[in-house]
Design an enzyme around this catalytic site. Sequence first.
Site, PDB file in Angstrom:
ATOM      1  N   GLY A 117       0.794  -1.235   0.000  1.00 28.01           N
ATOM      2  CA  GLY A 117       0.000   0.000   0.000  1.00 28.01           C
ATOM      3  C   GLY A 117       0.823   1.280   0.000  1.00 28.01           C
ATOM      4  O   GLY A 117       0.328   2.330   0.398  1.00 28.01           O
ATOM      5  N   SER A 118       2.068   1.199  -0.490  1.00 25.59           N
ATOM      6  CA  SER A 118       2.859   2.446  -0.490  1.00 25.59           C
ATOM      7  C   SER A 118       2.278   3.455  -1.472  1.00 25.59           C
ATOM      8  O   SER A 118       2.292   4.666  -1.198  1.00 25.59           O
ATOM      9  CB  SER A 118       4.340   2.164  -0.763  1.00 25.59           C
ATOM     10  OG  SER A 118       4.545   1.739  -2.080  1.00 25.59           O
ATOM     11  N   ASN A 122      -6.097   2.042 -12.985  1.00 22.06           N
ATOM     12  CA  ASN A 122      -5.129   1.075 -12.466  1.00 22.06           C
ATOM     13  C   ASN A 122      -3.716   1.528 -12.788  1.00 22.06           C
ATOM     14  O   ASN A 122      -3.499   2.274 -13.737  1.00 22.06           O
ATOM     15  CB  ASN A 122      -5.378  -0.295 -13.122  1.00 22.06           C
ATOM     16  CG  ASN A 122      -4.441  -1.373 -12.592  1.00 22.06           C
ATOM     17  OD1 ASN A 122      -4.196  -1.454 -11.388  1.00 22.06           O
ATOM     18  ND2 ASN A 122      -3.904  -2.195 -13.488  1.00 22.06           N
ATOM     19  N   HIS A 178       0.131  -0.153 -13.504  1.00 27.50           N
ATOM     20  CA  HIS A 178       0.869  -1.399 -13.747  1.00 27.50           C
ATOM     21  C   HIS A 178       2.356  -1.076 -13.811  1.00 27.50           C
ATOM     22  O   HIS A 178       2.744  -0.110 -14.464  1.00 27.50           O
ATOM     23  CB  HIS A 178       0.389  -2.039 -15.060  1.00 27.50           C
ATOM     24  CG  HIS A 178       0.981  -3.392 -15.270  1.00 27.50           C
ATOM     25  ND1 HIS A 178       0.533  -4.508 -14.597  1.00 27.50           N
ATOM     26  CD2 HIS A 178       2.029  -3.802 -16.031  1.00 27.50           C
ATOM     27  CE1 HIS A 178       1.264  -5.552 -14.952  1.00 27.50           C
ATOM     28  NE2 HIS A 178       2.181  -5.151 -15.813  1.00 27.50           N
ATOM     29  N   LEU A 212      -9.359  -9.326 -10.407  1.00 19.43           N
ATOM     30  CA  LEU A 212     -10.068  -8.717 -11.534  1.00 19.43           C
ATOM     31  C   LEU A 212     -11.358  -8.071 -11.023  1.00 19.43           C
ATOM     32  O   LEU A 212     -12.116  -8.699 -10.277  1.00 19.43           O
ATOM     33  CB  LEU A 212     -10.389  -9.812 -12.556  1.00 19.43           C
ATOM     34  CG  LEU A 212     -10.969  -9.353 -13.891  1.00 19.43           C
ATOM     35  CD1 LEU A 212      -9.954  -8.526 -14.672  1.00 19.43           C
ATOM     36  CD2 LEU A 212     -11.381 -10.572 -14.728  1.00 19.43           C
TER      37      LEU A 212
HETATM   38  C1  GAR Z   1       2.949  -1.375  -7.583  1.00 14.80           C
HETATM   39  O1  GAR Z   1       4.231  -1.376  -8.150  1.00 14.80           O
HETATM   40  C2  GAR Z   1       1.890  -1.498  -8.669  1.00 14.80           C
HETATM   41  O2  GAR Z   1       2.256  -0.935  -9.887  1.00 14.80           O
HETATM   42  C3  GAR Z   1       1.785  -2.993  -8.793  1.00 14.80           C
HETATM   43  O3  GAR Z   1       1.865  -3.469  -7.487  1.00 14.80           O
HETATM   44  C4  GAR Z   1       2.736  -2.627  -6.733  1.00 14.80           C
HETATM   45  C5  GAR Z   1       2.073  -2.333  -5.406  1.00 14.80           C
HETATM   46  O4  GAR Z   1       2.947  -1.649  -4.554  1.00 14.80           O
HETATM   47  N1  GAR Z   1       0.543  -3.370  -9.461  1.00 14.80           N
HETATM   48  C6  GAR Z   1       0.455  -4.440 -10.257  1.00 14.80           C
HETATM   49  O5  GAR Z   1       1.375  -5.197 -10.429  1.00 14.80           O
HETATM   50  C7  GAR Z   1      -0.914  -4.632 -10.921  1.00 14.80           C
HETATM   51  N2  GAR Z   1      -0.843  -5.657 -11.926  1.00 14.80           N
HETATM   52  P1  GAR Z   1       2.373  -0.898  -3.271  1.00 14.80           P
HETATM   53  O6  GAR Z   1       1.439  -1.872  -2.558  1.00 14.80           O
HETATM   54  O7  GAR Z   1       3.575  -0.575  -2.441  1.00 14.80           O
HETATM   55  O8  GAR Z   1       1.635   0.341  -3.745  1.00 14.80           O
END
Ligand code: GAR
Length: 189
Positions: free
Chosen positions: A12-13, A102, A104, A87
């Site tokens: 969740g950063s 979203n 990615h 999804l």
């Molecule tokens: C992020 O890098 C985001 O782009 C990725 O998960 C990470 C979550 O980091 N999302 C995906 O891979 C979606 N397919 P976070 O929890 O520290 O924000």
Amino acid sequence: MKRIAIFASGSGSNAEQIVKHFNKTGTARVEAIYTNNPKAFVIQRANNLKIPAIVFDREKFYSGDYILRDLLSRKIDLIVLAGFLWLVPGNLNRAFPRKIVNIHPALLPKYGGKGMYGMAVHEAVVDAGETESGITIHLIDDVYDRGEILLQAKCPVLPDDTPESLAERIHQLEYEHYPKTIEKLLGHK
Ligand code: GAR
């Protein structure tokens, strides 16, 4: 004041950066953080940020309209997926047309699709010997990692990069661009 809901499955950063961004600008407010993962660190972050955290299971997400009703009761204008693994079901897509965004951690259409999440993406990029990677911010539709692209930003992949060092560089790009892109989507800039 526009109202945002964030969906996240892990650390969740990004969610935290978005909450802090809008606390500062005052142009919108994160009303709640939804997660499918009762152990996700994002719940701790939500508590620290004094944002309600709503945990749900597969049944609640995919059958009936529990989540939809909760979103409507909070008068949510925009749904932000920030490291969300599942999804999004059709009933949410239909209720929030062009209002689910979203992020990615790669340059779609490369390294997208089912199973391509977080570190798995960076491992694949490093293994393939790519010299650049980046982020893609896009609206969602009913297929993983498809939908109108709003922004892509690139960064180099260095010869001695590990998936972890690349993940760190990509996270910095995400923190720089995601809040601003959400701001634009809400019609503020
Ligand atoms: C992020 O890098 C985001 O782009 C990725 O998960 C990470 C979550 O980091 N999302 C995906 O891979 C979606 N397919 P976070 O929890 O520290 O924000």
